[in-house]
Design an enzyme around this catalytic site. Structure first.
Site, PDB file in Angstrom:
ATOM      1  N   LYS A  52       0.850  -1.193   0.000  1.00  0.00           N
ATOM      2  CA  LYS A  52       0.000   0.000   0.000  1.00  0.00           C
ATOM      3  C   LYS A  52       0.888   1.246   0.000  1.00  0.00           C
ATOM      4  O   LYS A  52       1.911   1.283   0.676  1.00  0.00           O
ATOM      5  CB  LYS A  52      -0.912  -0.031   1.231  1.00  0.00           C
ATOM      6  CG  LYS A  52      -1.960   1.080   1.278  1.00  0.00           C
ATOM      7  CD  LYS A  52      -2.875   0.913   2.496  1.00  0.00           C
ATOM      8  CE  LYS A  52      -3.943   1.991   2.561  1.00  0.00           C
ATOM      9  NZ  LYS A  52      -4.842   1.830   3.727  1.00  0.00           N
ATOM     10  N   SER A 127      -9.770   1.793   2.751  1.00  0.00           N
ATOM     11  CA  SER A 127      -8.915   2.577   1.891  1.00  0.00           C
ATOM     12  C   SER A 127      -7.877   1.751   1.134  1.00  0.00           C
ATOM     13  O   SER A 127      -7.292   2.240   0.164  1.00  0.00           O
ATOM     14  CB  SER A 127      -8.179   3.644   2.718  1.00  0.00           C
ATOM     15  OG  SER A 127      -7.350   3.014   3.680  1.00  0.00           O
ATOM     16  N   SER A 151      -9.952  -0.603   6.976  1.00  0.00           N
ATOM     17  CA  SER A 151      -9.392  -0.504   5.625  1.00  0.00           C
ATOM     18  C   SER A 151      -8.689  -1.733   5.085  1.00  0.00           C
ATOM     19  O   SER A 151      -8.342  -1.765   3.908  1.00  0.00           O
ATOM     20  CB  SER A 151      -8.431   0.678   5.540  1.00  0.00           C
ATOM     21  OG  SER A 151      -9.181   1.847   5.415  1.00  0.00           O
TER      22      SER A 151
END
Ligand code: GLN
Length: 447
Positions: A52, A127, A151
């Site tokens: 990420k 997210s 997330s």
């Protein structure tokens, strides 16, 4: 590693999971692994992994999907990245996300849209939507995400994957771009439960560079994973099963899983987490307050985006932040600074902190009775792209079943448990503090 890049080439134009690739270095690392030979004691060595984009990677651009960090090249690796390298895993690229991890659909990225590989018109969740989409599309076998209020678990549920939010303190936050520091944890996305436990083995452990890192002994999360659920007590928090929710297929799938657990010899016990109903307001006040403080460092001076047409020092601050941050990030900063301001602190931040204690106490109390809790991860399956983006409250409400876990600090895993409207449904298995072993064991029995 080559197969990963090939698959990305074939699929990423439609999925949009990656923000950047570090192909040259990754192929070099792969060749070196080939020459040395795969480490027989280390099952992860040589495997590609996606990261990420809010996790720092040395010499590889890290943007947190914000214009603010458009050209930011970290000079060091996050502890998790160092640890992955130590076991021989090869980081192959950076994954799309909501800007600074604020969002639940990956639509808040300043750069691109990520689509759900199961249905390209739907969001992959957020997210960590890029991290989820990349594994679901077969681009990488594993990725890392971060979970402040859901997330990792929400996108795992939306894309049919296993995703874990470890106990707070289990995984070092050093080199994770901070959002809500008392809530943030890094966790893996994988296709299977056991893969997930193996990756958590690799990234967890004490780190003197994170003052909230857990000092306990290292645990092998695969140990006892196949012991089954016979004789275990599975708690069903009644507040998490809203039968008149819009999409009843989700609860149906989770109830079927509970029936299966019962057949396998577990005892299903109804329990109550009465203060979870304050989860959303408490979370959004606490997370935004911490974010407003954490994001002060992006001032246009030290690093990151600086506005060009400035005439004074104040201009640098105001214009750089106005132009560098997106709408949702600004909303959180406003909400956070308001909640922390002297006139409103007692009414908002303090109240939220008190609600958090009540939520945590609820978990402590029920965990005296049961070994794990089982609930849906989300109230619906993946929603349409554009479906909630203009309605922040509707977007916030999609975290209703995930945020209490972060507020309490306990570990939780989302595992696929069926389908509703042709989209995957996620079931959440919540464990006691630092009892990830039990959480993985219960998930493994189902899978
Ligand atoms: N959707 C939640 C939020 O917007 C959770 C985000 C996260 O866990 N990073 O804050």
């Amino acid at each position: 590693v080559e197969a990963s890049y090939k698959r990305i080439e074939e699929t990423d134009e439609s999925v949009g999971a990656f923000l950047g690739l570090n192909k040259e270095d990754a192929l070099k690392a792969a060749r070196e692994t080939d020459e040395k030979g795969i480490d027989p004691d280390n099952i992860l060595s040589g495997l590609p992994i996606g990261i990420k984009d809010n996790i720092l990677t040395k010499d590889v651009v890290t943007t947190a999907a914000s214009k603010m960090l458009e050209d930011f090249v970290p000079v060091y690796d996050a502890t998790v990245v160092e640890k992955l390298k130590a076991v021989g895993m090869i980081t192959i690229g950076k994954l799309n996300m909501d800007e600074f991890a604020m969002g639940g659909s990956t639509e808040n990225s300043a750069y691109k849209l990520t689509r759900n590989p199961w249905d390209l018109n739907k969001v992959p969740g957020g997210s960590s939507g890029g991290s989820a989409a990349a594994v679901a599309a077969g681009q990488v076998p594993v990725s890392l995400g971060s979970d402040t209020g859901g997330s990792v678990r929400e996108p795992a549920a939306f894309t049919g994957l296993v995703g874990v939010k470890p106990t707070y303190g289990r995984v070092s936050r050093y080199g994770l771009i901070a959002f809500g520091s008392s809530l943030d944890q890094i966790g893996p996305f994988t296709r299977t439960v056991k893969d997930n436990a193996l990756v958590l083995n690799a990234i967890s452990g004490y780190d003197s560079k994170d003052s909230t890192s857990y000092h306990g002994e290292t645990t092998d999360f695969t140990e006892g994973i196949d012991k089954g659920v016979k004789g275990l007590r599975i708690g069903v928090p009644k507040e998490y099963y809203n039968e008149d929710a819009k999409e009843d297929g989700v609860i149906k799938a989770v109830r079927e899983a509970l029936d299966l657990y019962e057949k396998m010899g577990a005892e299903i016990v109804e329990v109550s987490l009465p203060h979870s109903k304050y989860g959303i307001p408490a979370y959004y006040i606490i997370a935004s307050s911490e974010a407003s403080s954490n994001l002060q460092r992006f001032d246009g001076i030290r690093y990151g985006y600086r506005s060009e047409n400035v005439e004074s020092l104040e201009d640098i601050y105001v214009k750089s932040r106005s132009e560098g941050f997106g709408l949702e990030v600004k909303r959180r900063i406003m909400l956070g600074t308001f909640s922390l301001s002297s006139g409103f602190y007692d009414a908002h931040f303090k109240k939220a902190a008190q609600a958090r204690t009540l939520i945590r106490n609820d978990f402590d109390k029920v965990f005296k009775e049961v070994d794990v809790l089982v609930a849906p991860t989300t109230t619906t399956t993946a929603f349409d792209i554009g479906g909630k983006i203009d309605d922040p409250l509707a977007m916030y409400m999609s975290d209703i079943l995930t945020v209490p876990v972060n507020l309490a600090g306990v570990p939780s895993l989302s595992v696929p448990c069926g389908f509703s409207n042709d989209m995957p449904v996620g079931m959440q298995i919540i464990g006691k503090h630092f009892d990830e072993q039990m959480m993985y064991r219960v998930a493994y029995a189902f899978e």
